[in-house]
Scaffold this motif. Structure first.
Motif, PDB file in Angstrom:
ATOM      1  N   GLN A  20      -6.484 -10.426   3.130  1.00  0.00           N
ATOM      2  CA  GLN A  20      -7.473 -10.014   4.122  1.00  0.00           C
ATOM      3  C   GLN A  20      -8.913 -10.340   3.728  1.00  0.00           C
ATOM      4  OE1 GLN A  20      -5.416  -5.997   4.484  1.00  0.00           O
ATOM      5  NE2 GLN A  20      -6.116  -6.282   6.576  1.00  0.00           N
ATOM      6  N   HIS A 121       0.982  -6.820  -1.040  1.00  0.00           N
ATOM      7  CA  HIS A 121       0.402  -6.411   0.242  1.00  0.00           C
ATOM      8  C   HIS A 121       0.625  -7.573   1.221  1.00  0.00           C
ATOM      9  CE1 HIS A 121      -2.735  -3.502   2.086  1.00  0.00           C
ATOM     10  NE2 HIS A 121      -2.339  -4.307   3.057  1.00  0.00           N
ATOM     11  N   ASN A 165       2.872  -2.082  -0.616  1.00  0.00           N
ATOM     12  CA  ASN A 165       2.106  -1.485   0.458  1.00  0.00           C
ATOM     13  C   ASN A 165       2.946  -1.488   1.732  1.00  0.00           C
ATOM     14  OD1 ASN A 165      -0.509  -0.614   1.755  1.00  0.00           O
ATOM     15  ND2 ASN A 165      -0.040  -2.403   3.007  1.00  0.00           N
ATOM     16  N   GLU A 166       3.274  -0.300   2.226  1.00  0.00           N
ATOM     17  CA  GLU A 166       3.845  -0.128   3.564  1.00  0.00           C
ATOM     18  C   GLU A 166       5.102  -0.960   3.847  1.00  0.00           C
ATOM     19  OE1 GLU A 166       0.755  -0.695   6.493  1.00  0.00           O
ATOM     20  OE2 GLU A 166      -0.358   1.041   5.791  1.00  0.00           O
ATOM     21  N   TYR A 302      -3.196   6.745   9.458  1.00  0.00           N
ATOM     22  CA  TYR A 302      -4.166   6.369  10.488  1.00  0.00           C
ATOM     23  C   TYR A 302      -4.081   7.249  11.728  1.00  0.00           C
ATOM     24  CZ  TYR A 302      -5.343   2.346   7.701  1.00  0.00           C
ATOM     25  OH  TYR A 302      -5.788   1.553   6.685  1.00  0.00           O
ATOM     26  N   GLU A 356      -4.933   4.746   1.968  1.00  0.00           N
ATOM     27  CA  GLU A 356      -5.701   4.158   3.077  1.00  0.00           C
ATOM     28  C   GLU A 356      -5.909   5.202   4.150  1.00  0.00           C
ATOM     29  OE1 GLU A 356      -4.116   0.574   4.915  1.00  0.00           O
ATOM     30  OE2 GLU A 356      -3.639  -0.283   2.954  1.00  0.00           O
ATOM     31  N   TRP A 403     -10.180   2.916   3.897  1.00  0.00           N
ATOM     32  CA  TRP A 403      -9.883   1.560   4.364  1.00  0.00           C
ATOM     33  C   TRP A 403     -10.904   1.203   5.418  1.00  0.00           C
ATOM     34  CZ3 TRP A 403      -6.789  -2.272   2.712  1.00  0.00           C
ATOM     35  CH2 TRP A 403      -6.817  -3.448   3.495  1.00  0.00           C
ATOM     36  N   GLU A 410      -7.852  -8.654  10.026  1.00  0.00           N
ATOM     37  CA  GLU A 410      -6.943  -7.574  10.412  1.00  0.00           C
ATOM     38  C   GLU A 410      -5.650  -8.152  11.011  1.00  0.00           C
ATOM     39  OE1 GLU A 410      -6.454  -4.582   9.631  1.00  0.00           O
ATOM     40  OE2 GLU A 410      -4.949  -4.176  11.159  1.00  0.00           O
ATOM     41  N   TRP A 411      -4.944  -8.894  10.184  1.00  0.00           N
ATOM     42  CA  TRP A 411      -3.608  -9.406  10.516  1.00  0.00           C
ATOM     43  C   TRP A 411      -3.542 -10.025  11.915  1.00  0.00           C
ATOM     44  CZ3 TRP A 411      -1.937  -9.809   5.889  1.00  0.00           C
ATOM     45  CH2 TRP A 411      -2.230  -8.842   4.936  1.00  0.00           C
ATOM     46  N   PHE A 419     -12.758  -2.786  10.281  1.00  0.00           N
ATOM     47  CA  PHE A 419     -12.446  -1.502   9.631  1.00  0.00           C
ATOM     48  C   PHE A 419     -13.411  -1.186   8.498  1.00  0.00           C
ATOM     49  CE2 PHE A 419      -8.205  -1.716  11.580  1.00  0.00           C
ATOM     50  CZ  PHE A 419      -7.822  -0.391  11.646  1.00  0.00           C
TER      51      PHE A 419
HETATM   52  C1  FCB Z   1      -2.555  -0.946   7.221  1.00  0.00           C
HETATM   53  C2  FCB Z   1      -2.603  -2.100   6.246  1.00  0.00           C
HETATM   54  C3  FCB Z   1      -3.975  -2.631   5.971  1.00  0.00           C
HETATM   55  C4  FCB Z   1      -4.847  -2.630   7.202  1.00  0.00           C
HETATM   56  C5  FCB Z   1      -4.796  -1.285   7.896  1.00  0.00           C
HETATM   57  C6  FCB Z   1      -5.680  -1.182   9.108  1.00  0.00           C
HETATM   58  O1  FCB Z   1      -1.326  -0.933   7.860  1.00  0.00           O
HETATM   59  O2  FCB Z   1      -2.042  -1.714   5.019  1.00  0.00           O
HETATM   60  O3  FCB Z   1      -3.858  -3.892   5.398  1.00  0.00           O
HETATM   61  O4  FCB Z   1      -4.498  -3.669   8.027  1.00  0.00           O
HETATM   62  O5  FCB Z   1      -3.478  -0.999   8.253  1.00  0.00           O
END
Ligand code: FCB
Length: 453
Positions: A20, A121, A165-166, A302, A356, A403, A410-411, A419
């Motif tokens: 990112q 990540h 991560n996630e 989030y 985050e 975060w 942002e992907w 962000f």
């Molecule tokens: C999470 C990701 C991070 C970012 C936030 C907004 O899912 O880990 O990289 O994109 O969302």
């Protein structure tokens, strides 16, 4: 106004990830990742962008370390680009890649900032995707080898490791909905990928323990508490339970209990997801490997999910920035406290860290080159109030990473969603701290937060 103190020694941090922000420098030796390939496919990224330059962090990292130091954080969470270390996923390492992270880590340590390293990540080396990526069990073994190599090289300086991560995003967005790389739309593949990511976590944990017994290590899960739209209504309650199973329990249970939730296994069987091949990708002993003792659980939070028919009024309300962020995600700070009460009861850990939390809003750079972002500031204030309340209950929540330090890629949204605590003018790569940055700096220095409305 109610004042809420955070515990002494609370770990204040900020976060980012390799793809990112880093960008590339011609000849830097980084191999391609699945995100480079995904960006190259037309229509996958909202603004048609890619990670070639991103925040140019590869060159500008000293400035970014300065910003972290100005903010006053004690810790910085960032990730390692696997293909920067092993361009082909395994085999010969790229010395320039290792060198970059050594310099960055030394730069952080010089400023008294503790590095928190995430080993994965989402930027899987393309060479491994060609062999089936996370659908291939072998990728879990390759990850453990890469993790061991990196830990061995940096264990003198890094004492905090996050394997993944996630995993939900890797599995579901990457393999079921196709919104993320590698862009598959195959629900069974998503379960295979989830399993191999979790397995790789367990394998890597074992290696980290051997190589760095003095370090702390764990995994970061994104948790999304689920609520029925109409409490007591059977359909909504059931929908919330399944959503929770698919999103949260599918990852929490193996990590904490060495098992997958039975009701969800039946659900995937009944709905035809798992198919005739059954659970052949789960081998004997895998769940014990996955359930390695962790020093902490990282939680990315989030928003919450509300299941049931929410109606037209809700859709219109999504434009209200007090209730919904620029991603259209509901601002739901109370659900964070509910989540921790549940975790403490059902998934007790030695320590929790929020790895985050933050919000995207439509930031505007003024002629005076300032960014006023009251909605983000409010989002942080509301969540930090909950953080203080969670700590006051005696739940071992030991730190909080915002975060993100910078606006970044942002992907699937590209650079459209911001962000950052720091605005990035992508035309010049100038960094401009937003008002939320100045506010958070004071909160960190005072180690307390005031409730807002
Ligand atoms: C999470 C990701 C991070 C970012 C936030 C907004 O899912 O880990 O990289 O994109 O969302």
């Amino acid at each position: 106004m109610q004042e809420r103190a955070l515990p002494k020694n609370f770990v204040w941090g900020a976060a980012s990830s390799s793809f990112q922000i880093e960008g590339t420098i011609p000849g830097d030796g980084r191999g391609p990742s699945i995100w480079d390939d995904f960006c190259a496919q037309p229509g996958k990224i909202l603004d048609g962008s890619d990670g070639v330059i991103a925040c140019d962090h590869l060159r500008l990292w000293p400035r970014d370390v300065e910003l972290l130091s100005e903010l006053g954080v004690k810790a910085y969470r960032f990730s390692i680009a696997w293909p920067r270390i092993f361009p082909d996923g395994r085999g010969a390492p790229n010395p320039a890649g290792l060198d970059f992270y050594k310099k960055l880590i030394d730069g952080l340590l010089d400023k008294g900032i503790t590095p928190w390293v995430t080993l994965y990540h989402w930027d899987l080396p393309s060479a491994l995707e060609k062999k089936g990526g996370w659908r291939n069990r072998d990728t879990a073994l390759a990850f453990a080898d890469y993790a061991a190599y990196f830990v061995e090289q940096l264990r003198d300086r890094v004492k905090h490791w996050i394997t993944h991560n996630e995993p939900w995003c890797v599995a579901v967005l990457g393999h079921r909905t196709g919104e993320h790389a590698p862009g598959l739309k195959d629900p069974r593949a998503a379960l295979e990928a989830a399993h191999h990511v979790l397995l790789s976590h367990g394998l890597a944990m074992k290696r980290i323990r051997e190589l760095a017994p003095d370090a702390e290590a764990g995994i970061t899960l994104n948790l999304n508490p689920a609520y029925p739209a109409h409490p007591g209504k059977r359909e909504d309650e059931e929908a919330a339970h399944v959503y929770d199973g698919d999103f949260n329990r599918w990852y929490l249970d193996p990590v904490f209990r060495a098992s997958y939730p039975k009701d969800m296994m039946q659900h995937y069987e009944k709905t035809g997801v798992i198919g005739a091949k059954g659970w052949d990708f789960i081998h004997a002993g895998d769940l014990d490997t996955i359930a390695q003792p962790n020093d902490f659980l990282g939680i990315n939070y989030y928003s919450r999910a509300v299941l049931g028919d929410r109606g037209l009024e809700e859709a219109a309300a999504r434009k209200d920035p007090k209730r919904y962020t620029g991603m259209g995600w509901e601002v739901a700070p109370e659900a964070l406290q509910d989540l921790f009460v549940r975790l403490a009861k059902e998934y007790p850990a030695k320590a929790y860290y929020i790895t985050e939390n933050g919000a995207a809003y439509d930031d505007k750079l003024t002629a005076a080159r300032q960014v006023d972002d009251p909605h983000r500031l409010r989002y942080y204030a509301l969540h930090l109030s909950q953080v203080a309340q969670i700590c006051a209950r005696g739940i071992p929540l030991k730190g909080y990473f915002a975060w993100s330090i910078l606006d970044n890629f942002e992907w699937a949204y590209g650079y459209e969603k911001r962000f950052g605590l720091v605005y990035v003018d992508y035309a010049t790569q100038e960094r401009i701290p937003k008002s939320s940055f100045h506010w958070l700096k004071e909160v960190i220095a005072a180690n307390k937060v005031f409730d807002v409305l």
